[in-house]
Design an enzyme around this catalytic site. Structure first.
Site, PDB file in Angstrom:
ATOM      1  N   GLY A  47     -29.021  11.828 -17.841  1.00 28.01           N
ATOM      2  CA  GLY A  47     -29.741  12.910 -18.493  1.00 28.01           C
ATOM      3  C   GLY A  47     -29.928  12.740 -19.990  1.00 28.01           C
ATOM      4  N   HIS A  48     -29.402  11.659 -20.574  1.00 32.09           N
ATOM      5  CA  HIS A  48     -29.452  11.487 -22.040  1.00 32.09           C
ATOM      6  C   HIS A  48     -29.875  10.077 -22.398  1.00 32.09           C
ATOM      7  CE1 HIS A  48     -28.011  11.560 -26.282  1.00 32.09           C
ATOM      8  NE2 HIS A  48     -28.194  12.845 -26.159  1.00 32.09           N
ATOM      9  N   PHE A  49     -30.952   9.705 -22.389  1.00 30.00           N
ATOM     10  CA  PHE A  49     -32.182  10.277 -21.837  1.00 30.00           C
ATOM     11  C   PHE A  49     -32.675   9.273 -20.807  1.00 30.00           C
ATOM     12  CE2 PHE A  49     -31.786  11.535 -26.287  1.00 30.00           C
ATOM     13  CZ  PHE A  49     -31.821  12.918 -26.186  1.00 30.00           C
ATOM     14  N   VAL A  54     -29.390   6.625 -24.565  1.00 28.80           N
ATOM     15  CA  VAL A  54     -28.661   6.617 -25.835  1.00 28.80           C
ATOM     16  C   VAL A  54     -27.327   7.328 -25.613  1.00 28.80           C
ATOM     17  CG1 VAL A  54     -28.671   7.410 -28.238  1.00 28.80           C
ATOM     18  CG2 VAL A  54     -30.813   6.715 -27.153  1.00 28.80           C
TER      19      VAL A  54
END
Length: 141
Positions: A47-49, A54
């Site tokens: 989810g990041h990203f 990152v």
């Protein structure tokens, strides 16, 4: 040098939240240098990203805190205790950390009074500063 199993003997963190793979320099009560091998399959990259993976800055600070906790909790008077994050000052992020990077986590304990202490922290990738901060921690039961 400490491996993951030896680190887990000192700090209570476990997968998926143990963010240190090894400790390569270790002076209990003074300083420690840890390593985090940032893998493509880290849970937070979902989810990041998804389009630009990152490592979150807060997790860099957490990884630094875990290295510092190992240095403090290795002291005989704190064996079996837990290090809680009490505060973060002057956090700065200078370099993105991405899959394939090896994050070097350096913590120097600059102040310790009773069960409260302060660590000067920096995380680097290939010698480039990724994150720096000062963390305050509290030793609890």
């Amino acid at each position: 040098m400490l491996n993951r199993e030896q680190i887990m003997e000192l700090i209570p963190h476990r997968d998926p939240f143990l963010l240190v793979d090894e400790i390569i320099e270790f002076e209990p009560g003074k300083r420690a240098v840890g390593i985090k091998h940032v893998r493509e399959d880290e849970y937070y990259f979902k989810g990041h990203f998804p389009q630009k993976k990152v490592m979150p800055g807060v997790l860099m600070i957490e990884a630094l805190s875990q290295v510092g906790a190992a240095a403090v909790l290795a002291l005989p008077q704190f064996k079996g205790k837990i290090g809680f994050l009490g505060g973060v000052k002057e956090a700065k992020f200078r370099h993105m950390v991405v899959p394939g990077d090896t994050l070097r986590l350096e913590v120097e304990l600059v102040k310790m009074k009773s069960r409260v202490g302060v660590g000067a922290c920096k995380a680097t990738v290939n010698g480039e500063l990724a994150c720096s901060c000062e963390v305050t921690f509290i030793i609890g039961d």
